[in-house]
Scaffold this motif. Structure first.
Motif, short mmCIF file in Angstrom:
data_model
loop_
_atom_site.label_atom_id
_atom_site.label_comp_id
_atom_site.label_asym_id
_atom_site.label_seq_id
_atom_site.Cartn_x
_atom_site.Cartn_y
_atom_site.Cartn_z
N GLY A 1 38.58 -18.77 -30.74
CA GLY A 1 39.61 -18.16 -31.57
C GLY A 1 39.10 -16.92 -32.26
N ASP A 2 39.33 -16.82 -33.58
CA ASP A 2 38.84 -15.68 -34.35
C ASP A 2 37.68 -16.06 -35.26
OD1 ASP A 2 40.73 -14.08 -33.20
OD2 ASP A 2 41.80 -13.58 -35.04
N ALA A 3 37.00 -17.18 -34.95
CA ALA A 3 35.80 -17.50 -35.73
C ALA A 3 34.76 -16.40 -35.58
CB ALA A 3 35.22 -18.84 -35.27
N ALA A 4 34.78 -15.70 -34.45
CA ALA A 4 33.94 -14.53 -34.21
C ALA A 4 34.63 -13.70 -33.14
CB ALA A 4 32.54 -14.93 -33.76
N VAL A 5 34.16 -12.48 -32.95
CA VAL A 5 34.66 -11.60 -31.90
C VAL A 5 33.47 -11.12 -31.09
CG1 VAL A 5 36.60 -10.88 -33.36
CG2 VAL A 5 34.51 -9.48 -33.31
N SER A 6 33.74 -10.54 -29.93
CA SER A 6 32.67 -9.89 -29.18
C SER A 6 32.94 -8.40 -29.11
CB SER A 6 32.53 -10.48 -27.78
OG SER A 6 33.56 -10.02 -26.92
N ALA A 7 31.87 -7.63 -29.15
CA ALA A 7 31.97 -6.18 -29.05
C ALA A 7 30.62 -5.63 -28.60
CB ALA A 7 32.36 -5.55 -30.39
N GLU A 8 30.67 -4.70 -27.66
CA GLU A 8 29.46 -4.03 -27.17
C GLU A 8 28.41 -5.05 -26.71
OE1 GLU A 8 28.20 -1.32 -30.20
OE2 GLU A 8 29.98 -0.05 -29.98
N GLY A 9 28.88 -6.12 -26.08
CA GLY A 9 27.96 -7.08 -25.48
C GLY A 9 27.36 -8.08 -26.43
N GLY A 10 27.85 -8.14 -27.68
CA GLY A 10 27.30 -9.08 -28.64
C GLY A 10 28.38 -9.75 -29.46
N VAL A 11 27.97 -10.76 -30.23
CA VAL A 11 28.89 -11.48 -31.11
C VAL A 11 28.91 -10.77 -32.46
CG1 VAL A 11 29.39 -13.67 -32.26
CG2 VAL A 11 28.41 -13.66 -29.95
N GLU B 1 34.07 -12.08 -22.68
CA GLU B 1 32.96 -13.02 -22.64
C GLU B 1 31.65 -12.26 -22.47
OE1 GLU B 1 31.51 -17.02 -20.17
OE2 GLU B 1 33.32 -15.96 -19.56
N ILE B 2 30.59 -12.76 -23.09
CA ILE B 2 29.29 -12.11 -23.02
C ILE B 2 28.25 -13.08 -22.51
CG2 ILE B 2 29.85 -10.55 -24.92
CD1 ILE B 2 28.02 -12.30 -26.70
N ALA B 3 27.16 -12.53 -22.00
CA ALA B 3 26.02 -13.35 -21.62
C ALA B 3 25.26 -13.79 -22.87
CB ALA B 3 25.10 -12.56 -20.69
N SER B 4 24.65 -14.96 -22.83
CA SER B 4 23.80 -15.48 -23.91
C SER B 4 24.49 -15.42 -25.27
CB SER B 4 22.48 -14.70 -23.95
OG SER B 4 21.82 -14.74 -22.71
N PRO B 5 25.68 -16.01 -25.40
CA PRO B 5 26.40 -15.89 -26.67
C PRO B 5 25.69 -16.59 -27.83
CG PRO B 5 27.50 -17.47 -25.25
CD PRO B 5 26.44 -16.80 -24.42
N VAL B 6 25.02 -17.71 -27.58
CA VAL B 6 24.36 -18.43 -28.67
C VAL B 6 23.22 -17.60 -29.24
CG1 VAL B 6 23.04 -20.49 -29.28
CG2 VAL B 6 25.05 -20.68 -27.82
N GLN B 7 22.46 -16.96 -28.37
CA GLN B 7 21.36 -16.12 -28.84
C GLN B 7 21.91 -14.94 -29.64
OE1 GLN B 7 21.70 -17.50 -25.90
NE2 GLN B 7 19.74 -17.91 -24.88
N SER B 8 23.01 -14.35 -29.18
CA SER B 8 23.61 -13.25 -29.91
C SER B 8 24.12 -13.70 -31.28
CB SER B 8 24.76 -12.64 -29.09
OG SER B 8 25.36 -11.56 -29.78
N LEU B 9 24.74 -14.88 -31.33
CA LEU B 9 25.22 -15.41 -32.59
C LEU B 9 24.06 -15.70 -33.54
CD1 LEU B 9 27.44 -16.43 -34.42
CD2 LEU B 9 27.42 -18.60 -33.15
N ALA B 10 22.97 -16.22 -33.01
CA ALA B 10 21.80 -16.50 -33.85
C ALA B 10 21.26 -15.22 -34.48
CB ALA B 10 20.71 -17.18 -33.01
N ARG B 11 21.29 -14.12 -33.73
CA ARG B 11 20.84 -12.84 -34.29
C ARG B 11 21.77 -12.36 -35.39
NH1 ARG B 11 19.60 -11.89 -28.75
NH2 ARG B 11 21.59 -10.80 -28.44
N LEU B 12 23.06 -12.65 -35.23
CA LEU B 12 24.03 -12.20 -36.22
C LEU B 12 23.91 -12.95 -37.54
CD1 LEU B 12 26.74 -10.59 -36.81
CD2 LEU B 12 27.92 -12.65 -36.01
N LEU B 13 23.67 -14.24 -37.49
CA LEU B 13 23.67 -15.05 -38.70
C LEU B 13 22.59 -14.59 -39.68
CD1 LEU B 13 24.24 -18.55 -37.09
CD2 LEU B 13 25.82 -17.29 -38.58
N GLY B 14 22.97 -14.57 -40.92
CA GLY B 14 22.05 -14.09 -41.97
C GLY B 14 22.35 -12.67 -42.39
N GLY B 15 23.12 -11.92 -41.58
CA GLY B 15 23.50 -10.57 -41.97
C GLY B 15 24.82 -10.59 -42.72
#
Length: 211
Positions: free
Chosen positions: A147-157, A193-207
């Motif tokens: 849903g809208d819990a997150a979005v994808s843009a430029e290959g990342g979450v 849809e993006i490749a490796s979404p969990v890894q991308s989300l992990a990078r996002l968290l904390g920002g």
């Protein structure tokens, strides 16, 4: 699990989500399930024909749609609800419990909560974007309709825009839950849809929002 994606573009006027106009896509999905086709979100008011094509691509018609799941109550997710529900009279309509009373529909919108199932699709409460926002998980394929819990843009979450988020702190908690779930696939309402979404989300968290 067979999934068909419906994509439309909308323009958000300047001043709504920032100083400049924003062009964004809106995605909803038709999913083949053992008991009939499930439509996840209904897009903007002009999405009916695209949803019909997606249902046909799964080998069915609106008469084969048994469930409509709304991830939340925003117009770009419920815009074609009347058109779809009226053509799919056998379909039950669902949304997260806190959002369901505020969704206009041709028949009752049934409230969903954490751990509920619609056929083989498990419901995860992911509030924050709206109080009743839900994500939909198919464990067998590891697919999460986010849903809208997150979005994808430029290959990342990325986080959903703060302007459209009712509670940023709860939205962040929901993102942490999603990361812990470790889905193999994330299918977004906004963004491809993006490749490796969990890894991308992990990078996002904390920002922070707006970073």
């Amino acid at each position: 699990m067979p999934v068909q994606e419906i994509v439309r573009e909308i323009v958000i006027p300047a001043g709504v989500a920032g100083p400049d106009p924003m062009v964004m896509d809106v995605r909803c999905y038709a999913v083949a399930q053992p008991g009939g086709i499930v439509v996840i979100d209904t897009g903007m008011p002009d999405a009916e024909s695209g949803i019909a094509e997606a249902v046909e691509a799964l080998g069915g018609s609106f008469g084969d749609v048994r469930d409509i799941i709304l991830t939340h109550l925003h117009m770009d997710h419920v815009g074609s609800l009347f058109a779809i529900a009226e053509q799919a009279p056998m379909a039950a309509i669902y949304a997260g419990g806190p959002d369901s009373p505020d969704i206009r529909a041709p028949r009752r919108v049934q409230g969903l909560g954490e751990g509920d199932y619609v056929q083989d699709l498990q419901i995860f409460a992911t509030p924050g974007h709206t109080p009743g926002h839900v994500s939909v998980f198919h464990e067998g394929s590891g697919t999460l309709f986010i849903g809208d819990a997150a979005v994808s843009a430029e290959g990342g979450v990325e986080r959903s825009p703060e302007a459209f988020t009712s509670d940023a702190a709860r939205a962040e908690e929901s993102l942490e839950r999603i990361a812990a779930l470790e889905p193999e696939r994330m299918l977004f309402a906004h963004g491809a849809e993006i490749a490796s979404p969990v890894q991308s989300l992990a990078r996002l968290l904390g920002g922070p929002y707006g970073s």
